[in-house]
Design a protein around this motif. Structure first.
Motif, short mmCIF file in Angstrom:
data_model
loop_
_atom_site.label_atom_id
_atom_site.label_comp_id
_atom_site.label_asym_id
_atom_site.label_seq_id
_atom_site.Cartn_x
_atom_site.Cartn_y
_atom_site.Cartn_z
N LEU A 68 0.83 -1.20 0.00
CA LEU A 68 0.00 0.00 0.00
C LEU A 68 0.87 1.25 0.00
CD1 LEU A 68 -3.00 0.64 0.01
CD2 LEU A 68 -2.87 0.90 2.49
N LYS A 69 1.94 1.22 0.84
CA LYS A 69 2.81 2.38 0.95
C LYS A 69 3.46 2.67 -0.40
CE LYS A 69 7.02 3.33 2.91
NZ LYS A 69 8.09 2.47 3.39
N ASN A 70 3.95 1.59 -1.03
CA ASN A 70 4.58 1.78 -2.33
C ASN A 70 3.57 2.23 -3.38
OD1 ASN A 70 7.07 1.07 -1.36
ND2 ASN A 70 6.79 -1.10 -1.83
N ALA A 71 2.35 1.65 -3.27
CA ALA A 71 1.33 1.98 -4.28
C ALA A 71 1.00 3.46 -4.25
CB ALA A 71 0.08 1.14 -4.04
N LEU A 76 3.73 -0.16 -7.99
CA LEU A 76 2.88 -1.33 -7.72
C LEU A 76 3.71 -2.61 -7.64
CD1 LEU A 76 -0.17 -0.44 -9.99
CD2 LEU A 76 -0.11 -0.47 -7.50
N GLY A 77 4.98 -2.48 -7.39
CA GLY A 77 5.83 -3.66 -7.23
C GLY A 77 6.58 -4.02 -8.51
N GLU A 84 11.04 -6.10 -13.69
CA GLU A 84 10.77 -4.74 -14.14
C GLU A 84 9.57 -4.25 -13.35
OE1 GLU A 84 10.44 -3.36 -18.23
OE2 GLU A 84 11.22 -5.31 -18.84
N PRO A 85 9.37 -2.94 -13.24
CA PRO A 85 8.15 -2.48 -12.54
C PRO A 85 6.90 -3.06 -13.23
CG PRO A 85 9.63 -0.64 -12.91
CD PRO A 85 10.24 -1.82 -13.60
N ALA A 86 5.98 -3.60 -12.40
CA ALA A 86 4.79 -4.26 -12.94
C ALA A 86 3.95 -3.28 -13.76
CB ALA A 86 3.95 -4.84 -11.81
N LEU A 87 3.85 -2.06 -13.23
CA LEU A 87 3.01 -1.06 -13.89
C LEU A 87 3.52 -0.77 -15.30
CD1 LEU A 87 0.53 0.56 -13.22
CD2 LEU A 87 1.99 2.45 -12.53
N LYS A 88 4.86 -0.67 -15.40
CA LYS A 88 5.44 -0.37 -16.71
C LYS A 88 5.16 -1.50 -17.69
CE LYS A 88 9.84 0.61 -19.00
NZ LYS A 88 9.81 -0.59 -19.85
N MET A 294 -5.78 -3.92 -10.25
CA MET A 294 -6.02 -2.56 -9.77
C MET A 294 -6.27 -1.61 -10.93
SD MET A 294 -5.99 -2.93 -6.62
CE MET A 294 -6.22 -1.26 -6.11
N LEU A 295 -5.52 -1.81 -11.99
CA LEU A 295 -5.68 -0.94 -13.16
C LEU A 295 -7.06 -1.13 -13.80
CD1 LEU A 295 -3.54 0.98 -14.34
CD2 LEU A 295 -3.31 -0.63 -16.23
N ILE A 296 -7.50 -2.39 -13.84
CA ILE A 296 -8.82 -2.67 -14.41
C ILE A 296 -9.92 -2.01 -13.57
CG2 ILE A 296 -10.51 -4.49 -14.84
CD1 ILE A 296 -8.45 -4.43 -16.97
N VAL A 297 -9.76 -2.10 -12.23
CA VAL A 297 -10.74 -1.46 -11.34
C VAL A 297 -10.79 0.04 -11.62
CG1 VAL A 297 -11.27 -0.85 -8.95
CG2 VAL A 297 -10.52 -3.17 -9.51
N LEU A 298 -9.61 0.64 -11.72
CA LEU A 298 -9.55 2.08 -11.99
C LEU A 298 -10.24 2.40 -13.32
CD1 LEU A 298 -8.37 4.81 -11.08
CD2 LEU A 298 -6.40 4.33 -12.51
N MET A 299 -10.00 1.52 -14.29
CA MET A 299 -10.58 1.76 -15.61
C MET A 299 -12.11 1.71 -15.55
SD MET A 299 -9.18 0.10 -19.09
CE MET A 299 -7.61 -0.15 -18.54
#
Lengths: 324, 326
Positions: A68-71, A76-77, A84-88, A294-299
């Motif tokens: 959570l802190k990193n997010a 996102l890890g 590699e960064p998961a988000l990237k 998380m990205l799908i939820v945001l979308m």
């Protein structure tokens, strides 16, 4: 309006927080990535070091807090597999998926609206009955089977369209897009149509029902009494009214299209997010799975908001809450 | 003598339904002259609205005009093709509907709905069309029309919406307006204003008006002539005062008797016994016979439409205040 948007953002933050807990716990419950990631020949000391390096030695709640802190800092890890960064990783593949989803939605409206209009205006014609029967097929045929059949016919037998990949792409704003080249469009055609098939049927049915209902309304009769040309009655008076449910459903469906393009992407080897998430689930690459969800939820949240905002443009009677 | 603005000759509009043929309009003959107001009165299901829609060629399937003539300034509209009819609708013949909440398209602005009507029949610029729309709104008593035109229908009250609908009907200064219970859904005060405006417009433009209603009190103050419909037929026709003061047909007598009046305070209201007959299964003779206090054996034969006095006709063989047929 500002107040409304502010409230929606707060709600969105709440949803994201709850989802992060659910996703995190859920992924934790699926299985232990250690067994898959670390070679069976590694000795005890190596195992310990690897586990600590991945942060898997901590209890679940501590792992979550770290996440959570990193997010909150936008991290996102890191992928266990690609390091590699998961988000990237996900964002790199997102344009391909978005392109496919937009293509499919575009095809769905382009094909579905005219067919639905026709079926609604001539409900008893033979062609209209044919369209409706076809829409049942569109609903019920499994996507993967249709995809395979499309490849069989158009790629293998006829050789008209390529069956895999994105084809030639053009760089715009730092990302690659297929739809700007002829070759890219040829590559996009089959997967987009495959993904659109269900939506075409949906749009046809919604449009037909809407048209049949609207044609009986007094405002249509009044428009006829005013002596308007039939094309103006259908294309302005009727269409503007039925666009409200169509936009709602297609808009909400858009999130689903992105999330479930997995099947189509797998069949046509379309290098999008769906293919990445399948691979990640296979090797239990937790950060990627969590980041993807998380990205799908945001979308979904963003799409819902956009649909609501579109409403106000289409239906003057809708006034967003919080607006004074 | 010039041709009347509208003359219906033996108009028949039938609906082919699963249960049989519904003869919603079964041989209606009427005429309206320039500047005249005809009140078309009857209960629900008497065929008065279908008559109105038949004039404009707006009967929805399965309904169909199967016979008779709709002579508009001498031209038979029943024979006109759809495109020619479209050029008359909203242009020479306009219609006002019953429910103002439903007649305007909810997602289009008032100005859009008015300007499109102007442009459908007149080769004018958009600006000119807007000008005409604004003038029409002012004419029906809408304050600040320039500003109100940019509003959507839901921002108007029912009475205001009906004014907008009337303004739309007036855009091309039609020769005939068919008004289908236009004040039924409105408050009494608004109703009064709209009636006054309708009267004024007829007088100013020489527009002929067919005012369809079930409310005799509305017709009493507005119409020149009155036609009473029952089960798809005109049962009585004549000048409004004459018909209301000395009705010939027992049905008209019943209708007048069921209107609350100050003169009969305290007394029970008269009701017409029974119900309107099913349109699928009309009796062979007089459709009203089963409910009629004066029914006799001869009523099982279809009664002819007889002119009892000049300008006074009824479809009855035992009329009130009988006189020798003219």
């Amino acid at each position: 309006m500002t107040l409304y948007l502010l409230r929606r953002c707060l709600q969105a933050a709440g949803v994201m927080l709850v989802m992060s807990v659910l996703v995190f716990v859920g992924v934790y419950a699926i299985g232990d990535p250690v067994e898959i990631l670390i070679s069976p020949e590694a000795d005890q000391i190596e195992r310990e070091r690897a586990i600590r390096a991945l942060g898997l030695d901590l209890p679940l709640w501590q792992q979550y807090l770290v996440f959570l802190k990193n997010a909150l800092h936008g991290d996102l890890g890191r992928s266990f597999v690609f390091n590699e960064p998961a988000l990237k990783l996900i964002l790199d593949r997102m344009p391909a998926t978005l392109e496919l989803a937009f293509g499919a939605t575009f095809v769905a409206l382009l094909v579905g609206l005219p067919l639905g209009l026709y079926a609604g205006l001539r409900p008893n014609g033979a062609l209209a009955r044919g369209i409706m029967a076809g829409s049942i097929l569109g609903f019920s045929l499994p996507t993967f089977w249709v995809g395979l059949m499309l490849i069989m016919v158009f790629a293998v037998q006829l050789g008209w369209l390529p069956s895999t990949g994105r084809g030639e792409t053009v760089d715009v704003l730092g990302t690659r897009w297929s739809f700007l080249t002829l070759d890219g469009l040829r590559h996009l055609a089959m997967p987009a149509f495959n993904l659109a098939l269900f939506k075409i049927s949906l749009v046809i049915r919604l449009t037909r029902a809407g048209v049949r209902e609207a044609m009986l309304m007094d405002y249509v009769k009044f428009a006829r009494a005013k002596g308007l040309h039939p094309s103006r009655i259908v294309l302005v008076h009727v269409l503007k009214n039925i666009m409200i449910p169509v936009i709602t459903v297609v808009g909400l469906e858009f999130g689903g299209t992105i999330a479930f393009s997995v099947v189509t992407e797998s069949i046509f080897a379309w290098p999008g997010m769906g293919k990445l998430i399948i691979d990640s689930i296979n090797v239990l690459d937790r950060p990627v799975i969590v980041a993807y969800l998380m990205l799908i939820v945001l979308m979904f949240i963003v799409i819902n908001l956009l649909v609501d905002l579109t409403y106000t443009a289409l239906d003057p009677r809708v006034r967003l809450e919080g607006r004074t | 003598m010039t041709a009347p603005t509208l003359e219906l000759r033996d108009l028949r509009t039938h609906f082919a339904t699963r249960g049989g043929v519904v003869k919603a309009v079964d041989g209606v003959s009427l005429r309206v002259d320039r500047g005249q107001v005809l009140g078309l009165v009857g209960e629900s299901g008497s065929g008065k609205s279908v008559t109105g829609f038949s004039i404009l060629g707006l009967v929805d399937p399965p309904g169909q005009v199967v016979g008779g003539q709709v002579l508009f300034q001498g031209q038979d509209l029943a024979r006109l093709d759809e495109e020619a009819m479209r050029h008359l609708r909203g242009n020479r013949i306009a219609m006002i509907f019953q429910d103002p909440m439903m007649t305007l398209n909810p997602v289009l602005r008032i100005d859009t709905q008015m300007i499109e009507t102007v442009l459908a029949h007149a080769p004018v610029s958009r600006e000119e069309a807007r000008q005409r729309a604004r003038d029409a709104l002012g004419q029906v008593g809408i304050a600040a029309p320039e500003e109100r035109m940019r509003a959507y229908p839901h921002q108007f009250s029912g009475g205001m919406r009906q004014r907008v609908a009337i303004a739309i009907a007036l855009l091309h200064k039609p020769d005939l307006i068919v008004a289908d219970e236009p004040t039924t859904a409105l408050d009494v005060t608004i109703q009064g204003q709209i009636l006054a405006e309708a009267q004024k417009l007829c007088a100013e433009h020489g527009t002929a008006l067919i005012w369809i209603t079930h409310d005799l009190s509305v017709v009493a103050g507005l119409a020149d002539r009155i036609a009473v419909m029952y089960a798809g037929r005109v049962v009585e026709e004549g000048p409004v005062e004459a018909v209301l003061d000395a009705p010939l047909h027992p049905y008209t007598v019943g209708l007048i008797g069921s209107v609350p009046s100050r003169n009969r305070r305290g007394a029970a209201l008269n009701q017409i016994p029974g119900m309107t007959p099913s349109m699928l299964n009309l009796p062979a003779g007089c459709a009203f016979a089963a409910r009629c206090p004066r029914a006799a054996s001869g009523c099982s034969e279809p009664p002819p439409f007889v002119e009892f006095r000049p300008g006074r006709s009824a479809r009855c063989i035992h009329p009130h205040a009988e006189g020798p047929p003219a």
